[in-house]
Write a protein that holds these residues in place. Structure first.
Motif, PDB file in Angstrom:
ATOM      1  N   PRO A  16     -27.580 -11.760 -50.550  1.00 52.94           N
ATOM      2  CA  PRO A  16     -27.175 -11.854 -51.958  1.00 52.94           C
ATOM      3  C   PRO A  16     -28.139 -12.668 -52.815  1.00 52.94           C
ATOM      4  CG  PRO A  16     -25.758 -13.202 -50.571  1.00 52.94           C
ATOM      5  CD  PRO A  16     -26.666 -12.429 -49.657  1.00 52.94           C
ATOM      6  N   THR A  17     -29.055 -13.414 -52.194  1.00 53.30           N
ATOM      7  CA  THR A  17     -30.030 -14.196 -52.948  1.00 53.30           C
ATOM      8  C   THR A  17     -30.904 -13.297 -53.802  1.00 53.30           C
ATOM      9  OG1 THR A  17     -30.058 -15.838 -51.185  1.00 53.30           O
ATOM     10  CG2 THR A  17     -31.867 -15.917 -52.748  1.00 53.30           C
ATOM     11  N   VAL A  24     -36.791 -24.001 -48.039  1.00 51.61           N
ATOM     12  CA  VAL A  24     -35.420 -23.767 -47.595  1.00 51.61           C
ATOM     13  C   VAL A  24     -34.578 -24.952 -48.058  1.00 51.61           C
ATOM     14  CG1 VAL A  24     -33.917 -23.403 -45.600  1.00 51.61           C
ATOM     15  CG2 VAL A  24     -36.262 -22.527 -45.561  1.00 51.61           C
ATOM     16  N   HIS A  25     -33.496 -24.635 -48.782  1.00 49.89           N
ATOM     17  CA  HIS A  25     -32.643 -25.701 -49.315  1.00 49.89           C
ATOM     18  C   HIS A  25     -31.293 -25.121 -49.721  1.00 49.89           C
ATOM     19  CE1 HIS A  25     -31.450 -29.173 -51.805  1.00 49.89           C
ATOM     20  NE2 HIS A  25     -32.368 -29.826 -51.119  1.00 49.89           N
ATOM     21  N   ARG A  26     -30.286 -25.986 -49.871  1.00 51.75           N
ATOM     22  CA  ARG A  26     -28.955 -25.547 -50.320  1.00 51.75           C
ATOM     23  C   ARG A  26     -28.957 -25.168 -51.801  1.00 51.75           C
ATOM     24  NH1 ARG A  26     -24.049 -26.823 -47.676  1.00 51.75           N
ATOM     25  NH2 ARG A  26     -24.448 -27.541 -45.567  1.00 51.75           N
ATOM     26  N   ASP A  27     -29.881 -25.721 -52.563  1.00 54.01           N
ATOM     27  CA  ASP A  27     -30.008 -25.460 -53.994  1.00 54.01           C
ATOM     28  C   ASP A  27     -31.172 -24.493 -54.201  1.00 54.01           C
ATOM     29  OD1 ASP A  27     -30.716 -25.552 -56.711  1.00 54.01           O
ATOM     30  OD2 ASP A  27     -30.330 -27.691 -56.890  1.00 54.01           O
ATOM     31  N   ILE A  28     -30.915 -23.371 -54.857  1.00 51.52           N
ATOM     32  CA  ILE A  28     -31.962 -22.356 -55.028  1.00 51.52           C
ATOM     33  C   ILE A  28     -33.160 -22.896 -55.800  1.00 51.52           C
ATOM     34  CG2 ILE A  28     -30.995 -21.311 -57.132  1.00 51.52           C
ATOM     35  CD1 ILE A  28     -31.917 -18.573 -55.841  1.00 51.52           C
ATOM     36  N   PHE A  29     -32.912 -23.775 -56.765  1.00 51.45           N
ATOM     37  CA  PHE A  29     -34.016 -24.340 -57.545  1.00 51.45           C
ATOM     38  C   PHE A  29     -34.896 -25.224 -56.665  1.00 51.45           C
ATOM     39  CE2 PHE A  29     -30.630 -23.445 -60.627  1.00 51.45           C
ATOM     40  CZ  PHE A  29     -31.320 -22.617 -61.499  1.00 51.45           C
ATOM     41  N   LEU A  48     -26.618 -22.533 -41.914  1.00 55.52           N
ATOM     42  CA  LEU A  48     -27.739 -21.678 -42.302  1.00 55.52           C
ATOM     43  C   LEU A  48     -27.328 -20.668 -43.368  1.00 55.52           C
ATOM     44  CD1 LEU A  48     -29.628 -20.867 -38.963  1.00 55.52           C
ATOM     45  CD2 LEU A  48     -30.341 -22.393 -40.807  1.00 55.52           C
ATOM     46  N   LYS A  49     -26.089 -20.178 -43.293  1.00 56.48           N
ATOM     47  CA  LYS A  49     -25.607 -19.197 -44.268  1.00 56.48           C
ATOM     48  C   LYS A  49     -25.563 -19.770 -45.677  1.00 56.48           C
ATOM     49  CE  LYS A  49     -22.586 -16.680 -41.117  1.00 56.48           C
ATOM     50  NZ  LYS A  49     -21.182 -16.365 -40.800  1.00 56.48           N
ATOM     51  N   LYS A  50     -25.458 -21.093 -45.785  1.00 59.21           N
ATOM     52  CA  LYS A  50     -25.336 -21.739 -47.094  1.00 59.21           C
ATOM     53  C   LYS A  50     -26.685 -22.063 -47.724  1.00 59.21           C
ATOM     54  CE  LYS A  50     -21.058 -23.893 -45.570  1.00 59.21           C
ATOM     55  NZ  LYS A  50     -20.441 -25.141 -45.130  1.00 59.21           N
ATOM     56  N   LEU A  51     -27.772 -21.787 -47.005  1.00 59.53           N
ATOM     57  CA  LEU A  51     -29.107 -22.128 -47.487  1.00 59.53           C
ATOM     58  C   LEU A  51     -29.760 -20.971 -48.238  1.00 59.53           C
ATOM     59  CD1 LEU A  51     -30.520 -23.917 -44.308  1.00 59.53           C
ATOM     60  CD2 LEU A  51     -29.559 -24.982 -46.352  1.00 59.53           C
ATOM     61  N   TYR A  52     -30.701 -21.342 -49.102  1.00 62.34           N
ATOM     62  CA  TYR A  52     -31.573 -20.373 -49.744  1.00 62.34           C
ATOM     63  C   TYR A  52     -32.934 -20.502 -49.073  1.00 62.34           C
ATOM     64  CZ  TYR A  52     -28.147 -19.851 -53.464  1.00 62.34           C
ATOM     65  OH  TYR A  52     -27.014 -19.593 -54.174  1.00 62.34           O
ATOM     66  N   ARG A 111     -35.553 -14.522 -48.527  1.00 62.05           N
ATOM     67  CA  ARG A 111     -35.457 -14.178 -47.111  1.00 62.05           C
ATOM     68  C   ARG A 111     -34.124 -14.645 -46.557  1.00 62.05           C
ATOM     69  NH1 ARG A 111     -41.571 -15.560 -45.580  1.00 62.05           N
ATOM     70  NH2 ARG A 111     -42.465 -13.618 -46.337  1.00 62.05           N
ATOM     71  N   ASP A 112     -33.742 -14.059 -45.451  1.00 62.05           N
ATOM     72  CA  ASP A 112     -32.477 -14.372 -44.807  1.00 62.05           C
ATOM     73  C   ASP A 112     -32.604 -15.705 -44.051  1.00 62.05           C
ATOM     74  OD1 ASP A 112     -30.101 -14.497 -43.461  1.00 62.05           O
ATOM     75  OD2 ASP A 112     -30.289 -12.526 -42.511  1.00 62.05           O
ATOM     76  N   PRO A 113     -31.883 -16.738 -44.491  1.00 64.20           N
ATOM     77  CA  PRO A 113     -31.997 -18.035 -43.817  1.00 64.20           C
ATOM     78  C   PRO A 113     -31.434 -18.024 -42.397  1.00 64.20           C
ATOM     79  CG  PRO A 113     -30.274 -18.099 -45.476  1.00 64.20           C
ATOM     80  CD  PRO A 113     -30.967 -16.781 -45.612  1.00 64.20           C
ATOM     81  N   LYS A 114     -30.547 -17.081 -42.091  1.00 65.68           N
ATOM     82  CA  LYS A 114     -29.981 -17.023 -40.740  1.00 65.68           C
ATOM     83  C   LYS A 114     -31.045 -16.673 -39.706  1.00 65.68           C
ATOM     84  CE  LYS A 114     -27.016 -14.314 -42.401  1.00 65.68           C
ATOM     85  NZ  LYS A 114     -26.146 -13.380 -42.949  1.00 65.68           N
ATOM     86  N   LYS A 115     -32.127 -16.052 -40.153  1.00 65.10           N
ATOM     87  CA  LYS A 115     -33.203 -15.696 -39.232  1.00 65.10           C
ATOM     88  C   LYS A 115     -34.035 -16.908 -38.822  1.00 65.10           C
ATOM     89  CE  LYS A 115     -33.406 -10.878 -40.419  1.00 65.10           C
ATOM     90  NZ  LYS A 115     -34.202  -9.746 -40.835  1.00 65.10           N
TER      91      LYS A 115
END
Length: 133
Positions: free
Chosen positions: A7-8, A87-92, A65-69, A44-48
């Motif tokens: 969804p990102t 890679v971070h919880r905040d997209i910015f 991991l699902k909560k990360l961007y 990209r998919d953070p779960k990978k």
């Protein structure tokens, strides 16, 4: 191209605040690019990252991991591509981290290309008193 798996992508494509922030960040690449350079911001998919984190011995949970961007910024010109991720919880923050990591790589490359003799010549030019005619 939006998928339920990532969804990102929709956030990057449709959120004007995120798009504006991306444009603000990529301006910092100006000294390193030419008009032919293609800049891409990729979700990209953070779960990978699970396998990589497991290999590195990092503590993580799949739920976290699902909560990360996971954002990558790529510069491509001709056959050459360079990229970095954030890679971070905040997209910015993820976007900023990707930009900062890529700029660090570009600066390292630039420093290795410019010889120490070139640097000494440049320093000496600045140290010479200016002669007025």
């Amino acid at each position: 191209m939006t998928t339920l798996l990532n969804p990102t992508i929709e956030v990057l494509e449709k959120n004007p605040e995120v798009k504006s922030f991306i444009y603000q960040q990529i301006v910092d690449f100006e000294p390193f690019v030419t008009p032919q350079t293609i800049v891409a911001v990729i979700a990209r998919d953070p779960k990978k990252l699970a396998l990589q984190y497991e290999t590195e011995g990092k503590e993580f949970s799949k739920e976290d991991l699902k909560k990360l961007y996971r954002i990558a910024i790529s510069l491509k010109e001709g056959d050459t591509t360079i990229e970095a991720e954030g890679v971070h919880r905040d997209i910015f923050q993820a976007i900023k981290m990707a930009k900062d990591n890529l700029i660090k790589e570009l600066v390292d490359i630039q420093d290795s290309v410019v010889s120490s003799q070139d640097r000494l010549i440049e320093v000496n030019q600045y140290l010479q008193p200016q002669i007025l005619h």
